[in-house]
Design an enzyme around this catalytic site. Sequence first.
Site, PDB file in Angstrom:
ATOM      1  N   PHE A  83      -1.962  16.359   3.929  1.00 43.49           N
ATOM      2  CA  PHE A  83      -2.242  15.693   2.652  1.00 43.49           C
ATOM      3  C   PHE A  83      -0.985  15.724   1.790  1.00 43.49           C
ATOM      4  O   PHE A  83      -0.466  16.778   1.458  1.00 43.49           O
ATOM      5  CB  PHE A  83      -3.415  16.344   1.922  1.00 43.49           C
ATOM      6  CG  PHE A  83      -3.910  15.480   0.808  1.00 43.49           C
ATOM      7  CD1 PHE A  83      -4.737  14.390   1.068  1.00 43.49           C
ATOM      8  CD2 PHE A  83      -3.501  15.711  -0.494  1.00 43.49           C
ATOM      9  CE1 PHE A  83      -5.155  13.543   0.049  1.00 43.49           C
ATOM     10  CE2 PHE A  83      -3.918  14.879  -1.528  1.00 43.49           C
ATOM     11  CZ  PHE A  83      -4.753  13.801  -1.254  1.00 43.49           C
ATOM     12  N   GLU A 121       0.841  -1.213   0.000  1.00 43.05           N
ATOM     13  CA  GLU A 121       0.000   0.000   0.000  1.00 43.05           C
ATOM     14  C   GLU A 121       0.868   1.253   0.000  1.00 43.05           C
ATOM     15  O   GLU A 121       2.006   1.231   0.462  1.00 43.05           O
ATOM     16  CB  GLU A 121      -0.866   0.016   1.268  1.00 43.05           C
ATOM     17  CG  GLU A 121      -2.330  -0.291   1.046  1.00 43.05           C
ATOM     18  CD  GLU A 121      -3.095   0.779   0.267  1.00 43.05           C
ATOM     19  OE1 GLU A 121      -2.498   1.530  -0.528  1.00 43.05           O
ATOM     20  OE2 GLU A 121      -4.318   0.850   0.448  1.00 43.05           O
ATOM     21  N   ASP A 122       0.298   2.348  -0.471  1.00 44.26           N
ATOM     22  CA  ASP A 122       1.021   3.620  -0.426  1.00 44.26           C
ATOM     23  C   ASP A 122       0.927   4.278   0.946  1.00 44.26           C
ATOM     24  O   ASP A 122       1.913   4.699   1.524  1.00 44.26           O
ATOM     25  CB  ASP A 122       0.518   4.587  -1.526  1.00 44.26           C
ATOM     26  CG  ASP A 122      -1.006   4.771  -1.511  1.00 44.26           C
ATOM     27  OD1 ASP A 122      -1.707   4.109  -0.707  1.00 44.26           O
ATOM     28  OD2 ASP A 122      -1.502   5.578  -2.315  1.00 44.26           O
ATOM     29  N   ARG A 133       1.488  12.247  -9.134  1.00 39.67           N
ATOM     30  CA  ARG A 133       2.021  10.908  -8.847  1.00 39.67           C
ATOM     31  C   ARG A 133       3.479  10.790  -9.291  1.00 39.67           C
ATOM     32  O   ARG A 133       4.248  10.024  -8.734  1.00 39.67           O
ATOM     33  CB  ARG A 133       1.216   9.825  -9.583  1.00 39.67           C
ATOM     34  CG  ARG A 133      -0.221   9.678  -9.109  1.00 39.67           C
ATOM     35  CD  ARG A 133      -0.818   8.403  -9.713  1.00 39.67           C
ATOM     36  NE  ARG A 133      -2.267   8.364  -9.636  1.00 39.67           N
ATOM     37  CZ  ARG A 133      -2.982   7.950  -8.580  1.00 39.67           C
ATOM     38  NH1 ARG A 133      -2.363   7.551  -7.503  1.00 39.67           N
ATOM     39  NH2 ARG A 133      -4.303   7.938  -8.620  1.00 39.67           N
ATOM     40  N   ASP A 136      -4.397   5.707   6.106  1.00 37.33           N
ATOM     41  CA  ASP A 136      -4.925   6.949   6.673  1.00 37.33           C
ATOM     42  C   ASP A 136      -6.011   6.574   7.687  1.00 37.33           C
ATOM     43  O   ASP A 136      -5.700   6.236   8.830  1.00 37.33           O
ATOM     44  CB  ASP A 136      -5.458   7.795   5.505  1.00 37.33           C
ATOM     45  CG  ASP A 136      -5.871   9.186   5.920  1.00 37.33           C
ATOM     46  OD1 ASP A 136      -5.525   9.617   7.015  1.00 37.33           O
ATOM     47  OD2 ASP A 136      -6.571   9.868   5.136  1.00 37.33           O
TER      48      ASP A 136
END
Length: 179
Positions: free
Chosen positions: A151, A98-99, A164, A102
């Site tokens: 963010f 996963e990136d 990205r 959150d």
Amino acid sequence: MQEDIARILLTEAEIKQRVSELGARISQDYAGKDLVAVCILKGALHFMADLTRAIEIPLAIDFMAISSYGAGTKTSGEVRIIQDLDAAIAERHILIVEDIVDTGLTLKYLVDNLGSRRPASLKIVTLLDKPARRAVTISPDYNGFEIPDEFVVGYGLDYDEKYRNLPFIGILKPEIYQK
Ligand code: IMP
């Protein structure tokens, strides 16, 4: 593109160093096992490409595309599978790549979904962890960096499908998403 970034949080060199450490640990932990690294598209694409090359044991790769965000910066909590895995995972050792974790809602969904397919084991590696916003109790088995509640974009992470391709992780200027 860089003018939209308020501050660089993690440089390219810091990411590279940490990814190679994670790769070394995963290589040790999975030695002799039938490992499948599952990339969660699209955010984990860059991390997946670098992490798998830092792993020194044979492995298979597979991809799953899901969506949990619209164009905003807050998760909806509603996860949708857009593209499922190619191969069955029963009896195999699955590592979800996963990136960022959150609220944890996406990961919870993935763990429940993939867990029901009877893998030999199911673990999670995430590049970033934002524990401040966790809504469900879930924690990654391997974590690159714990980050503050900001963010972030770059190295695979997007805002509205952009940024990205930044080679670092940066904090997006709030005026970009408050427009
Ligand atoms: P969660 O379900 O709230 O844990 O959100 C997980 C997904 O939301 C991640 O896989 C990302 O795609 C996205 N996400 C969460 N925080 C950020 C961020 O700071 N920047 C970009 N995407 C994010």
